[in-house]
Design a protein around this motif. Structure first.
Motif, PDB file in Angstrom:
ATOM      1  N   THR A   1       0.894  -1.234  -0.036  1.00 41.63           N
ATOM      2  CA  THR A   1      -0.079  -0.069  -0.012  1.00 41.63           C
ATOM      3  C   THR A   1       0.827   1.196  -0.052  1.00 41.63           C
ATOM      4  O   THR A   1       2.040   1.154   0.823  1.00 41.63           O
TER       5      THR A   1
ATOM      6  N   LEU B   1      -2.478   7.197   0.614  1.00 40.92           N
ATOM      7  CA  LEU B   1      -3.654   6.868   1.729  1.00 40.92           C
ATOM      8  C   LEU B   1      -3.911   8.161   2.623  1.00 40.92           C
ATOM      9  O   LEU B   1      -4.741   8.564   2.927  1.00 40.92           O
TER      10      LEU B   1
ATOM     11  N   SER C   1      -5.120  -2.175   4.060  1.00 46.77           N
ATOM     12  CA  SER C   1      -5.379  -0.856   3.813  1.00 46.77           C
ATOM     13  C   SER C   1      -6.808  -0.120   4.088  1.00 46.77           C
ATOM     14  O   SER C   1      -6.899   0.891   4.858  1.00 46.77           O
TER      15      SER C   1
ATOM     16  N   SER D   1      -6.830   2.671   6.848  1.00 45.97           N
ATOM     17  CA  SER D   1      -7.928   4.032   6.612  1.00 45.97           C
ATOM     18  C   SER D   1      -8.868   4.557   7.623  1.00 45.97           C
ATOM     19  O   SER D   1      -8.777   5.676   7.871  1.00 45.97           O
TER      20      SER D   1
END
Length: 750
Positions: free
Chosen positions: A586, A591, A629, A633
């Motif tokens: 990731t 992000l 991820s 998040s």
């Protein structure tokens, strides 16, 4: 039951190896023949040091008379020594204020006299007073001062006593490696001096350490040896504590008949000596043993008898044990509601004490079960977490490994010393024989060959023993790691099932509440519409309209609070669910930037007037990181949302020159990957900082937060990814959350 093992703190003066009664009779004859007042008081003080181990009340009465007699002739040292003896007796009676007053008065005189030996005894007295109140950090401070003086003056007897008292204090703090180190030093000095009295004291405490680290066989053997030595030296208090510890040891092995027998011996001897704490301990252990034999009526009677006696002793651990035993009996009888007050009173008794052991951990686990059985799930979870934290601390593999290694090394060194002594004896015999027989070179050569072979054999044996020791230690370490992992897995699984079950059970009735409230609100509006069509007097119509309006408003409040409860339930389900995602490479920078702006525009949608400065410091060499991820998040969104919330709150309260700013930065470190989220908002007060990761704790107004966001984030980072989530803050200035993800989750730099 994880037993209440009782350690023995040594007083500043310990009896010799002669029988107590014989020594007391001898001192009485010497006192009667004393030709000077100071000499007579010195002999009485020596008698007091023996008498306190036989009859506390008699020792206390005699010490008071001696203080007055010494004061009458202005003999300061004699008065101070008598006060030390009085403080000792008061400690055993649990009257610590009186003990402290006597110690302070003695200290003033000893400092004026500048006698190092007396000062060492005075420090030992302070250490004993704090130790018997379970304030072990303070007792360690004073016992260490006593040790320094003993080393300075070369007094091995006082040094052995100081080592043992330090060991007892560290043992009660669950620092087993440090405790074993000092016990072993004390035992070496006692064995070197061939002092059966001192050996008995050391052995009884050493046995408790063996039992704590799981070596129950060695613990039993050591306690029985301590009893034998205590009877040989007529030390009743050592015999008393040995009985109590054997009772506890047999409890842990489920030998409840033996446990009950030794508990009754403890209670009888404690009562005879006037030791209220041990009297209560014996009754509590006897009650616990009876309960396990299903004799609940008799067990309850003994436990009720123990509680007031334990409270009179004014020793926190004794009161805790008495209340715990009563709670445990009610728990075994499935009287969960009745058990709860006794557990709570037990914890109240030790709230100011420095006690971190498995006794307290088991009590929290049992209390958690009682809360759960009575439907108090939030308290059940809190008690479970507290017990788990204590267990993780005292059963850490490093703590147990160090204690076990010290035990193995000590036993190995003793065997080596025995081999060395035997070898020296053989060499001396060979030399004497050589001189006596005047054997020539041939015999000398033969002896040299034999010695060489023996040396090689011994060297090989030592190498083999060392290899076996290392294999045992490695296997033990692996077993401890596996055990810890299994225990943690089971705990988390049970906790997740409990939380998910509660949430699911609540959600159905909650949905009904919300749905019916919304329907009822609509019915109220329809009723109002129909009411307008009816031909009613205007006053009646207004009255009915007012009623229906109030009812509609009530329904709206039910809907509002029902949705709040629904968000909490959903948060609980998120908190308890096991992650189903798989780690994927990731881009953490992308992000972080994406969710920073998502959180900002989400708040702007609610408050058009709100503006903030967004600052990013993203490491271009960060590369891809293997994480879940979706989970990361959620964490970032929660941290950003909280940051914007606090800067907006500060903006409403501050002058026009305040500029809300939220900063996110990433960096590659030696430990792995670091993400920092910083705001210049209101900061977090220190009392609040300690609670922010607890489930359901929130500082937001009612209706604006569930208190699960940071708790869930903490679990995702620490348990889901093996990282850390910490906070740095200054009230009124800033807050910064720091996420670290270990090297183990990194991918190569792209």
């Amino acid at each position: 039951m994880k037993g209440f093992m009782v350690l023995v703190l040594l007083t500043y003066c310990v009896t010799s190896s002669y029988a107590q009664k014989r020594k007391l009779d001898s001192l009485d004859r010497l006192i009667a023949k004393a030709t000077t007042d100071t000499g007579r008081i010195n002999l009485i003080n020596k008698k007091l040091s023996y008498l306190v181990e036989v009859n506390i009340d008699s020792a206390l009465s005699l010490s008071k008379r001696t203080i007055e007699q010494a004061r009458a002739i202005n003999y300061k040292r004699g008065e101070a020594r008598a006060r030390l003896e009085a403080a000792n007796a008061y400690c055993y009676k649990g009257e610590f204020s009186a003990a402290s007053a006597n110690l302070k008065a003695a200290e003033e005189d000893f400092r004026a006299l500048k006698n190092l030996g007396d000062l060492g005894d005075m420090y030992s007295g302070y250490g004993m007073m704090y130790g018997m109140q379970s304030k072990y950090d303070s007792s360690i401070y004073y016992f260490d001062k006593s040790r320094e003086i003993a080393q300075q003056t070369g007094n091995n007897k006082s040094l052995s006593r100081a080592y043992q008292n330090l060991a007892v204090s560290y043992q009660m703090l669950s620092n087993y490696s440090q405790a074993l180190t000092y016990f072993q030093k004390a035992l070496v000095l006692a064995e070197t001096a061939k002092n059966a009295n001192m050996q008995a004291y050391v052995l009884i405490n050493l046995a408790i350490t063996y039992k704590t680290t799981g070596d129950t066989t060695r613990a039993e053997q050591t306690l029985l040896k301590a009893i034998s030595l205590a009877r040989q030296a007529a030390i009743k208090n050592v015999e008393l504590y040995a009985y109590s510890n054997l009772s506890t040891l047999y409890q842990s092995e489920r030998k409840y008949v033996k446990s009950y027998e030794y508990a009754l011996k403890t209670a009888a001897l404690g009562k005879q000596m006037g030791d209220q704490g041990m009297h209560a301990t014996g009754l509590s252990n006897a009650a616990y043993a009876l309960a396990h034999r299903q004799k609940f009526s008799d067990a309850r009677a003994l436990a009720r008898q123990a509680i007031p006696i334990a409270n009179l002793s004014k020793q926190p651990l004794n009161s805790f044990q008495a209340y715990y035993t009563m709670g445990a009996i009610e728990n075994m009888m499935k009287n969960y509601q009745a058990a709860i007050p006794y557990y709570e009173k037990g914890f109240q008794a030790i709230k100011d004490a420095d006690i971190y052991d498995d006794q307290v951990e088991q009590a929290y686990q049992e209390l958690s079960k009682c809360y759960e059985k009575t439907g108090d799930f939030s308290r059940a979870l809190s008690a479970f977490k507290t017990g788990t934290a204590i267990a993780d601390s005292i059963r850490s593999k490093d703590n147990i490994r160090k204690a076990t290694e010290l035990t193995l090394n000590f036993e190995f060194d003793k065997k080596q010393q025995a081999v060395k002594a035997e070898q020296q004896k053989e060499n001396a015999v060979a030399k004497t024989r050589q001189l006596a027989l005047l054997v020539g070179l041939l015999l000398t050569l033969s002896l040299a060959i034999v010695a060489f072979i023996a040396f090689r054999t011994k060297h090989k044996a030592n190498a083999l023993l060392q290899k076996q020791k290392e294999e045992i230690q490695r296997t033990l370490a692996e077993l401890k790691i596996t055990q810890t992992q299994l225990i943690q897995h089971e705990k988390m699984a049970s906790l997740g099932e409990l939380t998910a079950g509660i949430a699911h059970e609540i959600q159905n009735p909650l949905n009904f509440v919300n749905n019916f409230a919304e329907v009822s609100a609509e019915l109220c509006q329809e009723t109002l519409d129909e009411l307008q069509k009816l031909d009613l007097p205007e006053a009646d119509k207004e009255y009915f309209q007012e009623l229906m309006t109030d009812l509609a408003q009530n329904q709206e409040k039910i809907v509002h609070h029902g949705k709040r409860a629904d968000s909490i339930v959903k948060g609980m389900l998120q908190h308890s669910r096991a992650s189903s995602g798989q780690p994927q490479p990731t881009d953490i920078n992308s992000l972080a930037e994406e969710y920073l702006r998502l959180a900002y525009h989400g708040l702007r949608a609610k408050d058009k007037e709100f503006n903030a400065t967004l600052v990013t410091h993203l490491d271009p060499n960060l590369g891809q990181v293997s994480v879940e991820s979706q989970e990361i998040s959620r964490v970032l969104l929660n941290l950003f949302t909280n940051a914007f919330y606090t800067v907006r709150e500060k903006q409403h309260q501050s002058a026009d020159d305040y500029k809300p700013t939220v900063t996110v930065s990433t960096a590659r470190t030696r430990a792995g990957v670091e993400i920092r989220v910083r705001d210049n908002g209101k900061g977090i007060a220190e009392p609040v900082k300690q609670k922010i990761f607890q489930p359901f704790f929130t500082t937001k107004p009612t209706g604006e937060g569930t208190g699960l966001g940071l708790s869930l984030s903490y679990d995702i980072i620490t348990k889901g990814h093996g990282g850390t989530l910490t906070v740095d803050t200054k009230e009124g200035e800033f807050t910064e959350f720091i996420i670290t993800l270990p090297v183990a989750v990194e991918m190569a730099v792209s």
